[in-house]
Write a protein that holds these residues in place. Structure first.
Motif, PDB file in Angstrom:
ATOM      1  N   ASN A  64      -7.504   4.226  -2.017  1.00  0.00           N
ATOM      2  CA  ASN A  64      -6.927   3.202  -3.091  1.00  0.00           C
ATOM      3  C   ASN A  64      -5.441   3.393  -2.915  1.00  0.00           C
ATOM      4  O   ASN A  64      -4.632   4.308  -2.508  1.00  0.00           O
ATOM      5  N   PHE A  65      -5.347   2.241  -3.484  1.00  0.00           N
ATOM      6  CA  PHE A  65      -4.142   1.918  -3.661  1.00  0.00           C
ATOM      7  C   PHE A  65      -2.493   1.887  -4.447  1.00  0.00           C
ATOM      8  O   PHE A  65      -1.354   2.197  -4.637  1.00  0.00           O
ATOM      9  N   GLU A  66      -3.467   2.775  -4.998  1.00  0.00           N
ATOM     10  CA  GLU A  66      -2.425   3.815  -6.669  1.00  0.00           C
ATOM     11  C   GLU A  66      -1.415   4.906  -5.587  1.00  0.00           C
ATOM     12  O   GLU A  66      -0.788   4.729  -5.838  1.00  0.00           O
ATOM     13  N   GLY A  68      -0.453   4.773  -2.612  1.00  0.00           N
ATOM     14  CA  GLY A  68       0.483   4.122  -1.754  1.00  0.00           C
ATOM     15  C   GLY A  68      -0.451   2.532  -1.104  1.00  0.00           C
ATOM     16  O   GLY A  68      -0.404   2.185  -2.219  1.00  0.00           O
ATOM     17  N   PHE A  69       0.593   1.941   0.117  1.00  0.00           N
ATOM     18  CA  PHE A  69       0.315   1.016   0.138  1.00  0.00           C
ATOM     19  C   PHE A  69      -0.966   1.088   1.379  1.00  0.00           C
ATOM     20  O   PHE A  69      -0.938  -0.372   2.140  1.00  0.00           O
ATOM     21  N   PHE A  70      -1.584   1.813   1.319  1.00  0.00           N
ATOM     22  CA  PHE A  70      -2.919   2.005   2.386  1.00  0.00           C
ATOM     23  C   PHE A  70      -4.362   2.438   1.545  1.00  0.00           C
ATOM     24  O   PHE A  70      -3.180   3.953   1.093  1.00  0.00           O
ATOM     25  N   ALA A  71      -4.938   2.015   2.155  1.00  0.00           N
ATOM     26  CA  ALA A  71      -6.180   2.570   1.010  1.00  0.00           C
ATOM     27  C   ALA A  71      -7.361   2.807   2.616  1.00  0.00           C
ATOM     28  O   ALA A  71      -7.706   2.317   3.618  1.00  0.00           O
ATOM     29  N   ILE A  72      -7.960   4.723   2.403  1.00  0.00           N
ATOM     30  CA  ILE A  72      -9.398   5.036   3.876  1.00  0.00           C
ATOM     31  C   ILE A  72     -10.350   5.152   2.544  1.00  0.00           C
ATOM     32  O   ILE A  72     -10.042   5.537   2.406  1.00  0.00           O
ATOM     33  N   ARG A  73     -11.364   4.431   3.692  1.00  0.00           N
ATOM     34  CA  ARG A  73     -12.703   5.130   3.083  1.00  0.00           C
ATOM     35  C   ARG A  73     -13.692   5.111   4.029  1.00  0.00           C
ATOM     36  O   ARG A  73     -13.313   4.402   5.464  1.00  0.00           O
ATOM     37  N   GLN A  74     -14.662   6.597   4.488  1.00  0.00           N
ATOM     38  CA  GLN A  74     -15.648   5.791   5.439  1.00  0.00           C
ATOM     39  C   GLN A  74     -16.068   5.498   5.302  1.00  0.00           C
ATOM     40  O   GLN A  74     -16.579   4.976   4.395  1.00  0.00           O
ATOM     41  N   ILE A  75     -17.338   5.025   6.670  1.00  0.00           N
ATOM     42  CA  ILE A  75     -18.119   3.709   6.809  1.00  0.00           C
ATOM     43  C   ILE A  75     -19.047   4.432   7.508  1.00  0.00           C
ATOM     44  O   ILE A  75     -18.739   5.107   8.937  1.00  0.00           O
ATOM     45  N   PRO A  76     -20.109   3.695   7.602  1.00  0.00           N
ATOM     46  CA  PRO A  76     -20.803   3.977   9.083  1.00  0.00           C
ATOM     47  C   PRO A  76     -20.706   3.015  10.737  1.00  0.00           C
ATOM     48  O   PRO A  76     -19.459   1.991  10.682  1.00  0.00           O
ATOM     49  N   LYS A  77     -20.913   3.920  11.843  1.00  0.00           N
ATOM     50  CA  LYS A  77     -20.225   3.707  12.937  1.00  0.00           C
ATOM     51  C   LYS A  77     -20.957   1.687  13.119  1.00  0.00           C
ATOM     52  O   LYS A  77     -20.103   0.826  13.411  1.00  0.00           O
ATOM     53  N   ASP A  89      -4.260 -13.666   2.382  1.00  0.00           N
ATOM     54  CA  ASP A  89      -3.353 -13.395   1.282  1.00  0.00           C
ATOM     55  C   ASP A  89      -4.122 -13.177  -0.265  1.00  0.00           C
ATOM     56  O   ASP A  89      -5.070 -13.502  -0.036  1.00  0.00           O
ATOM     57  N   THR A  90      -4.064 -12.046  -0.800  1.00  0.00           N
ATOM     58  CA  THR A  90      -4.591 -11.563  -1.998  1.00  0.00           C
ATOM     59  C   THR A  90      -3.074 -11.839  -2.945  1.00  0.00           C
ATOM     60  O   THR A  90      -2.185 -11.595  -3.116  1.00  0.00           O
ATOM     61  N   LEU A  91      -4.156 -11.173  -4.253  1.00  0.00           N
ATOM     62  CA  LEU A  91      -3.484 -10.879  -5.246  1.00  0.00           C
ATOM     63  C   LEU A  91      -4.001  -9.257  -5.793  1.00  0.00           C
ATOM     64  O   LEU A  91      -4.739  -9.130  -5.412  1.00  0.00           O
ATOM     65  N   MET A  92      -2.884  -8.631  -6.113  1.00  0.00           N
ATOM     66  CA  MET A  92      -3.348  -7.072  -6.759  1.00  0.00           C
ATOM     67  C   MET A  92      -2.364  -6.692  -7.796  1.00  0.00           C
ATOM     68  O   MET A  92      -1.195  -7.313  -7.656  1.00  0.00           O
ATOM     69  N   TYR A  93      -3.340  -6.431  -8.894  1.00  0.00           N
ATOM     70  CA  TYR A  93      -1.444  -5.055 -10.258  1.00  0.00           C
ATOM     71  C   TYR A  93      -1.163  -4.121  -9.639  1.00  0.00           C
ATOM     72  O   TYR A  93      -1.348  -3.644  -8.092  1.00  0.00           O
ATOM     73  N   MET A  94       0.085  -4.893  -9.628  1.00  0.00           N
ATOM     74  CA  MET A  94       1.124  -3.596  -9.011  1.00  0.00           C
ATOM     75  C   MET A  94       3.036  -3.814 -10.169  1.00  0.00           C
ATOM     76  O   MET A  94       3.067  -4.766 -11.125  1.00  0.00           O
ATOM     77  N   GLN A  95       3.277  -3.119 -10.438  1.00  0.00           N
ATOM     78  CA  GLN A  95       4.288  -2.822 -10.904  1.00  0.00           C
ATOM     79  C   GLN A  95       5.505  -2.225  -9.998  1.00  0.00           C
ATOM     80  O   GLN A  95       5.796  -1.408  -9.561  1.00  0.00           O
ATOM     81  N   GLU A 122     -12.482   2.896   7.367  1.00  0.00           N
ATOM     82  CA  GLU A 122     -12.005   1.479   7.191  1.00  0.00           C
ATOM     83  C   GLU A 122     -10.719   1.419   6.406  1.00  0.00           C
ATOM     84  O   GLU A 122     -10.631   2.197   5.358  1.00  0.00           O
ATOM     85  N   LEU A 123      -9.669   0.706   7.145  1.00  0.00           N
ATOM     86  CA  LEU A 123      -8.467   0.566   7.139  1.00  0.00           C
ATOM     87  C   LEU A 123      -7.771  -0.926   6.238  1.00  0.00           C
ATOM     88  O   LEU A 123      -8.156  -0.946   6.720  1.00  0.00           O
ATOM     89  N   LYS A 124      -7.618  -0.318   4.483  1.00  0.00           N
ATOM     90  CA  LYS A 124      -6.547  -1.764   4.476  1.00  0.00           C
ATOM     91  C   LYS A 124      -5.196  -2.010   4.551  1.00  0.00           C
ATOM     92  O   LYS A 124      -4.663  -0.326   3.562  1.00  0.00           O
TER      93      LYS A 124
END
Length: 426
Positions: A64-66, A68-77, A89-95, A122-124
């Protein structure tokens, strides 16, 4: 609207739309450039993260983004194959450092997929757009300000340029408005090298030269006509008077001669009226002075008192103010005299004629036939009532011609069985 202002209006409208379109294009183009710059940074982060994951597998635990500035999760091939690099473009809670609690902030998000040691992830990656949004907002304000300043500067510059460009035209037009055939010594001139203005001057000079020639010919014709017509009419009148004075005519002959003399006198009046009307239309009365209409009215009333008394017509003058105007004195006398004569001659027995003078107008009302008169025919040449066939029918036509010459407003109305003629001079 004069030509200068009309040119500026058309120019301003077109500039408004053209520069508005340019401003919109500029704004979105700058916005696109900023996003492309951010996307390049996100793409660079992607390559670095994939490279670091290959060295340090603990990075795969950041889900998750808590953290750092990226999030990684495993996904099927099969799902990873379908994922393409996407930027949104989106909105996220940041402090931020100055925020007491997390707040929704605009971010740019890159979504992608990669393989590491036979597994697929999957990398975001996110990049805050707060600073970029502030930059875009500032760019927008600057673009609007620049747009307004550019519009104002172009309009002011063009007004200055166009005013200088059209100055010879307005100078020439002013000279032309003050030019009078028969009195002005020189033709209007324009000092410029602009071809269109010099061509206009040549065309106007040709027309004015033709008008001057025509004017001089008309003046000569009027003088000749006055002499050639009045002289034989005067001779005929004198001979008829001599025949009557001899006294050797019977009653019938004397009556016939009297009728002929009346016809000759009518021709004399008609000739004088036509010559006067022609002089008025040719603007040969140019001795304009300040005229006090009240004095002219009083003089005309005194001159016509005997005629009015003969028809038992009551004349009254109500002057609430002094009426003055700039015009030829002789024409002022003709206007007032003709209007009063018309009101007396077309009146009824024991009738009334009332003259009202105000600061801007003179109104003459009189009794007469109990029906209104067609105003279009009233001021037409040779229009005569059936009861006054001996009239030349030019009295009111002469008054109308003088009013048109000086820009006066002459009107007629019928109210309460009275005929009103109103002359407004201001």
């Amino acid at each position: 609207m004069n030509l200068l202002n009309k040119s500026l209006l058309h120019l301003s409208v077109w500039l408004f739309f053209i520069i508005a379109l340019w401003s919109v294009f500029f704004y979105f183009n700058m916005l696109n450039e900023i996003k492309e710059s951010v996307d390049e940074g996100l793409d660079n982060y992607k390559r670095q993260i994939i490279y670091n994951v290959a060295k340090d597998s603990t990075l795969l635990d950041k889900n998750n983004f808590e953290e750092g500035f990226f999030a990684i999760r495993q996904i099927p091939k099969d799902k990873s194959i379908r994922i393409k690099d996407t930027y949104i473009d989106t909105l996220m809670y940041m402090q931020d450092a100055d925020d007491e609690a997390p707040e929704l902030e605009p971010v740019r998000l890159l979504g992608t997929a990669f393989e590491n040691k036979g597994r697929f992830y999957e990398l975001k990656i996110i990049n805050s757009m707060v600073e970029e949004d502030d930059l875009v907002e500032e760019l927008f304000r600057e673009a609007v300000l620049l747009y307004l300043l550019l519009i104002a500067a172009i309009i002011l510059l063009n007004r200055f340029v166009l005013r200088r460009l059209w100055q010879p035209f307005y100078s020439f037009l002013n000279q032309l408005q003050h030019y009078r055939v028969g009195s002005s010594k020189h033709f209007p001139e324009v000092k410029t090298k602009t071809q269109e203005f010099t061509d206009l001057q040549k065309a106007v000079h040709i027309l004015l030269h033709h008008n001057v020639e025509t004017y001089e010919q008309q003046k000569q014709f009027i003088g000749n006509a006055s002499h050639e017509l009045q002289t034989p009419l005067a001779i005929a009148t004198n001979k008829l008077e001599l025949l009557i004075e001899k006294g050797n005519l019977d009653t019938e002959q004397a009556g016939n001669i009297a009728e002929i003399m009346a016809i000759v006198e009518r021709l004399v009046r008609l000739n004088k009226s036509l010559l006067l009307l022609t002089k008025i239309e040719n603007k040969q009365f140019l001795d304009n002075k300040t005229v006090l209409v009240n004095e002219i009215v009083n003089q005309s009333v005194n001159d016509l008192e005997e005629i009015a008394a003969f028809k038992n017509i009551t004349l009254s003058v109500d002057a609430s103010a002094e009426l003055t105007t700039e015009m030829d004195v002789s024409l002022a006398n003709i206007v007032v005299s003709n209007l009063l004569r018309n009101s007396i001659f077309h009146n009824i027995e024991n009738g009334t004629v009332a003259i009202t003078i105000s600061e801007h107008s003179i109104t003459i009302s009189n009794t007469g036939i109990p029906t209104p008169i067609d105003e279009l025919q009233l001021f037409t040449r040779f229009h005569k009532s059936e009861t006054h066939s001996n009239s030349t029918g030019l009295g009111l036509a002469i008054v109308k011609a003088i009013c048109d010459l000086y820009g006066f407003r002459l009107s007629y109305r019928f109210e309460d069985n009275l005929h009103y003629f109103e002359l407004r001079v201001n």
